[in-house]
Design a protein around this motif. Structure first.
Motif, PDB file in Angstrom:
ATOM      1  N   ARG A 146      27.818  31.898  44.190  1.00 39.20           N
ATOM      2  CA  ARG A 146      29.112  31.889  43.504  1.00 39.20           C
ATOM      3  C   ARG A 146      29.325  30.528  42.860  1.00 39.20           C
ATOM      4  O   ARG A 146      28.902  29.496  43.399  1.00 39.20           O
ATOM      5  CB  ARG A 146      30.243  32.176  44.489  1.00 39.20           C
ATOM      6  CG  ARG A 146      31.647  31.974  43.907  1.00 39.20           C
ATOM      7  CD  ARG A 146      32.735  32.407  44.853  1.00 39.20           C
ATOM      8  NE  ARG A 146      32.821  33.860  44.933  1.00 39.20           N
ATOM      9  CZ  ARG A 146      33.817  34.507  45.536  1.00 39.20           C
ATOM     10  NH1 ARG A 146      34.786  33.823  46.134  1.00 39.20           N
ATOM     11  NH2 ARG A 146      33.847  35.815  45.556  1.00 39.20           N
TER      12      ARG A 146
ATOM     13  N   TYR B  51      37.092  37.855  27.175  1.00 43.44           N
ATOM     14  CA  TYR B  51      35.907  37.940  28.047  1.00 43.44           C
ATOM     15  C   TYR B  51      34.717  38.569  27.333  1.00 43.44           C
ATOM     16  O   TYR B  51      34.831  39.609  26.690  1.00 43.44           O
ATOM     17  CB  TYR B  51      36.235  38.752  29.292  1.00 43.44           C
ATOM     18  CG  TYR B  51      35.011  39.117  30.103  1.00 43.44           C
ATOM     19  CD1 TYR B  51      34.359  38.154  30.848  1.00 43.44           C
ATOM     20  CD2 TYR B  51      34.510  40.406  30.084  1.00 43.44           C
ATOM     21  CE1 TYR B  51      33.228  38.467  31.587  1.00 43.44           C
ATOM     22  CE2 TYR B  51      33.383  40.744  30.813  1.00 43.44           C
ATOM     23  CZ  TYR B  51      32.741  39.760  31.567  1.00 43.44           C
ATOM     24  OH  TYR B  51      31.620  40.077  32.267  1.00 43.44           O
TER      25      TYR B  51
ATOM     26  N   PHE C 231      38.766  29.580  37.690  1.00 44.99           N
ATOM     27  CA  PHE C 231      37.959  30.804  37.703  1.00 44.99           C
ATOM     28  C   PHE C 231      37.013  30.767  38.891  1.00 44.99           C
ATOM     29  O   PHE C 231      36.783  29.735  39.521  1.00 44.99           O
ATOM     30  CB  PHE C 231      37.128  30.918  36.413  1.00 44.99           C
ATOM     31  CG  PHE C 231      35.808  30.207  36.502  1.00 44.99           C
ATOM     32  CD1 PHE C 231      34.632  30.919  36.748  1.00 44.99           C
ATOM     33  CD2 PHE C 231      35.734  28.819  36.375  1.00 44.99           C
ATOM     34  CE1 PHE C 231      33.413  30.266  36.860  1.00 44.99           C
ATOM     35  CE2 PHE C 231      34.516  28.169  36.476  1.00 44.99           C
ATOM     36  CZ  PHE C 231      33.352  28.894  36.720  1.00 44.99           C
ATOM     37  N   LYS C 232      36.435  31.915  39.182  1.00 47.52           N
ATOM     38  CA  LYS C 232      35.341  32.040  40.131  1.00 47.52           C
ATOM     39  C   LYS C 232      34.525  33.261  39.723  1.00 47.52           C
ATOM     40  O   LYS C 232      35.059  34.210  39.147  1.00 47.52           O
ATOM     41  CB  LYS C 232      35.851  32.208  41.565  1.00 47.52           C
ATOM     42  CG  LYS C 232      36.744  33.416  41.786  1.00 47.52           C
ATOM     43  CD  LYS C 232      37.254  33.463  43.214  1.00 47.52           C
ATOM     44  CE  LYS C 232      38.194  34.660  43.414  1.00 47.52           C
ATOM     45  NZ  LYS C 232      38.720  34.729  44.797  1.00 47.52           N
ATOM     46  N   THR C 233      33.236  33.228  39.976  1.00 46.32           N
ATOM     47  CA  THR C 233      32.392  34.360  39.642  1.00 46.32           C
ATOM     48  C   THR C 233      31.145  34.372  40.517  1.00 46.32           C
ATOM     49  O   THR C 233      30.627  33.312  40.892  1.00 46.32           O
ATOM     50  CB  THR C 233      31.959  34.331  38.154  1.00 46.32           C
ATOM     51  OG1 THR C 233      31.160  35.490  37.880  1.00 46.32           O
ATOM     52  CG2 THR C 233      31.135  33.102  37.840  1.00 46.32           C
TER      53      THR C 233
ATOM     54  N   ARG D 192      30.455  38.132  36.583  1.00 41.22           N
ATOM     55  CA  ARG D 192      31.713  38.807  36.224  1.00 41.22           C
ATOM     56  C   ARG D 192      32.858  37.880  36.636  1.00 41.22           C
ATOM     57  O   ARG D 192      33.303  37.897  37.784  1.00 41.22           O
ATOM     58  CB  ARG D 192      31.824  40.152  36.920  1.00 41.22           C
ATOM     59  CG  ARG D 192      33.034  40.982  36.473  1.00 41.22           C
ATOM     60  CD  ARG D 192      33.106  42.269  37.264  1.00 41.22           C
ATOM     61  NE  ARG D 192      31.984  43.131  36.971  1.00 41.22           N
ATOM     62  CZ  ARG D 192      31.979  44.040  35.994  1.00 41.22           C
ATOM     63  NH1 ARG D 192      33.037  44.184  35.228  1.00 41.22           N
ATOM     64  NH2 ARG D 192      30.929  44.801  35.793  1.00 41.22           N
ATOM     65  N   PRO D 193      33.356  37.053  35.708  1.00 43.22           N
ATOM     66  CA  PRO D 193      34.378  36.066  36.062  1.00 43.22           C
ATOM     67  C   PRO D 193      35.682  36.705  36.526  1.00 43.22           C
ATOM     68  O   PRO D 193      36.032  37.799  36.122  1.00 43.22           O
ATOM     69  CB  PRO D 193      34.600  35.295  34.749  1.00 43.22           C
ATOM     70  CG  PRO D 193      33.412  35.599  33.904  1.00 43.22           C
ATOM     71  CD  PRO D 193      32.978  36.968  34.295  1.00 43.22           C
ATOM     72  N   ASN D 194      36.381  35.999  37.379  1.00 45.52           N
ATOM     73  CA  ASN D 194      37.697  36.410  37.844  1.00 45.52           C
ATOM     74  C   ASN D 194      38.620  35.179  37.776  1.00 45.52           C
ATOM     75  O   ASN D 194      38.314  34.154  38.377  1.00 45.52           O
ATOM     76  CB  ASN D 194      37.613  36.919  39.279  1.00 45.52           C
ATOM     77  CG  ASN D 194      38.962  37.396  39.803  1.00 45.52           C
ATOM     78  OD1 ASN D 194      39.824  37.780  39.030  1.00 45.52           O
ATOM     79  ND2 ASN D 194      39.151  37.322  41.099  1.00 45.52           N
ATOM     80  N   PRO D 195      39.737  35.221  37.044  1.00 47.35           N
ATOM     81  CA  PRO D 195      40.215  36.376  36.272  1.00 47.35           C
ATOM     82  C   PRO D 195      39.447  36.524  34.963  1.00 47.35           C
ATOM     83  O   PRO D 195      38.759  35.607  34.540  1.00 47.35           O
ATOM     84  CB  PRO D 195      41.671  36.010  36.014  1.00 47.35           C
ATOM     85  CG  PRO D 195      41.655  34.522  35.919  1.00 47.35           C
ATOM     86  CD  PRO D 195      40.656  34.069  36.957  1.00 47.35           C
ATOM     87  N   ARG D 196      39.591  37.674  34.328  1.00 51.42           N
ATOM     88  CA  ARG D 196      38.957  37.926  33.045  1.00 51.42           C
ATOM     89  C   ARG D 196      40.002  37.861  31.938  1.00 51.42           C
ATOM     90  O   ARG D 196      40.913  38.675  31.898  1.00 51.42           O
ATOM     91  CB  ARG D 196      38.258  39.295  33.047  1.00 51.42           C
ATOM     92  CG  ARG D 196      36.904  39.254  33.731  1.00 51.42           C
ATOM     93  CD  ARG D 196      36.317  40.642  33.832  1.00 51.42           C
ATOM     94  NE  ARG D 196      36.922  41.393  34.923  1.00 51.42           N
ATOM     95  CZ  ARG D 196      36.647  42.660  35.192  1.00 51.42           C
ATOM     96  NH1 ARG D 196      35.800  43.321  34.436  1.00 51.42           N
ATOM     97  NH2 ARG D 196      37.224  43.274  36.206  1.00 51.42           N
TER      98      ARG D 196
ATOM     99  N   ASN E 162      34.601  32.348  31.829  1.00 54.90           N
ATOM    100  CA  ASN E 162      35.522  33.223  31.112  1.00 54.90           C
ATOM    101  C   ASN E 162      36.410  32.447  30.147  1.00 54.90           C
ATOM    102  O   ASN E 162      37.560  32.798  29.904  1.00 54.90           O
ATOM    103  CB  ASN E 162      36.398  34.017  32.089  1.00 54.90           C
ATOM    104  CG  ASN E 162      37.125  35.176  31.401  1.00 54.90           C
ATOM    105  OD1 ASN E 162      36.658  35.709  30.404  1.00 54.90           O
ATOM    106  ND2 ASN E 162      38.272  35.553  31.936  1.00 54.90           N
TER     107      ASN E 162
END
Length: 234
Positions: A84, A153, A104-106, A145-149, A193
């Motif tokens: 991650r 994106y 962000f985090k992914t 898949r980044p969060n949040p998007r 993102n």
């Protein structure tokens, strides 16, 4: 623009074919040694939300590997990694980024084929103290898949190019312990993102740097087991 699943399947299939062709092109394993193992460590991100590598962004990661020792200086390595990455504007010592206050985090999944070069003679003789620094480079595929998007994106590229260095030591035959650090370069600017024209308009506070690409790195400790060929006396 979201990543097209069909394109992803085609890329994965093509890369799998590349792996099969690479394996079939290697010399016979009877004259060399194989290693299998894994490692634990962490990933770091560098991009618009963190212009420099920062230990605050260190997140857990791990990998599984198969290494084929082609000769004493050269090895081919097949690597599967999972980890991650994360970043936060508020942790950067820059008022401009702190005012933007994005985060962000992914999760990262990757498969790589790498060539390693050992600087020292990593011999298979029983009484030799095996250790060597090494460098590596190669090519791979990764997904994220980044969060949040955000509305902008998109995934521009799933190819990466690993480059790094490490050191390994056979502390008790056939077990070896190692440490390595390597960065994964790609053409994508959307790991976080956040990239050029993410929200549109000319407000630099809401758009990333168009002249840079995101990078993620992996640092970790590895443990491997070597399958030595048993040589029968003539």
């Amino acid at each position: 623009m979201p990543f097209n699943r069909f394109s992803g399947k085609r890329l994965t299939a093509g890369f799998s074919l590349f792996l099969v062709l690479t394996l079939s092109a290697l010399p016979s394993a009877r004259a060399q040694t194989w290693e299998v193992g894994g490692g634990l460590g962490g990933m770091l991100y560098k991009g618009d939300l963190s212009p420099n590598f920062a230990l605050d962004n260190f997140r857990p990661a791990g990998n599984l590997l198969v290494r084929y020792n082609v000769s004493q200086p050269f090895s081919v390595r097949f690597n599967l990694g999972l980890g991650r990455i994360a970043g936060q504007d508020r942790k950067v010592n820059d008022p401009f980024l702190q005012a933007r206050n994005l985060a962000f985090k992914t999760n990262i999944r990757e498969v790589n084929v790498m060539m390693e070069y050992n600087f020292l003679n990593y011999s298979s003789l029983r009484k030799v103290k095996n250790w060597t620094p090494y460098v590596f480079g190669g090519i791979g595929l990764f997904s994220f898949r980044p969060n949040p998007r955000n509305p902008g994106y998109q995934t521009k590229s799933l190819f990466n190019f690993p480059l790094g260095a490490g050191i390994k030591y056979e502390f008790k035959r056939p077990w070896s312990l190692g440490f390595e650090f390597g960065s994964r370069f790609s053409k994508s600017d959307y790991l976080d993102n956040f990239g050029p024209n993410t929200f549109g308009g000319t407000n630099k506070l809401l758009n990333g740097n168009p002249d840079s690409r995101d990078i993620y790195s992996y640092a970790g400790i590895t443990l491997t087991y070597t399958f030595y060929r048993i040589t029968c006396p003539e």
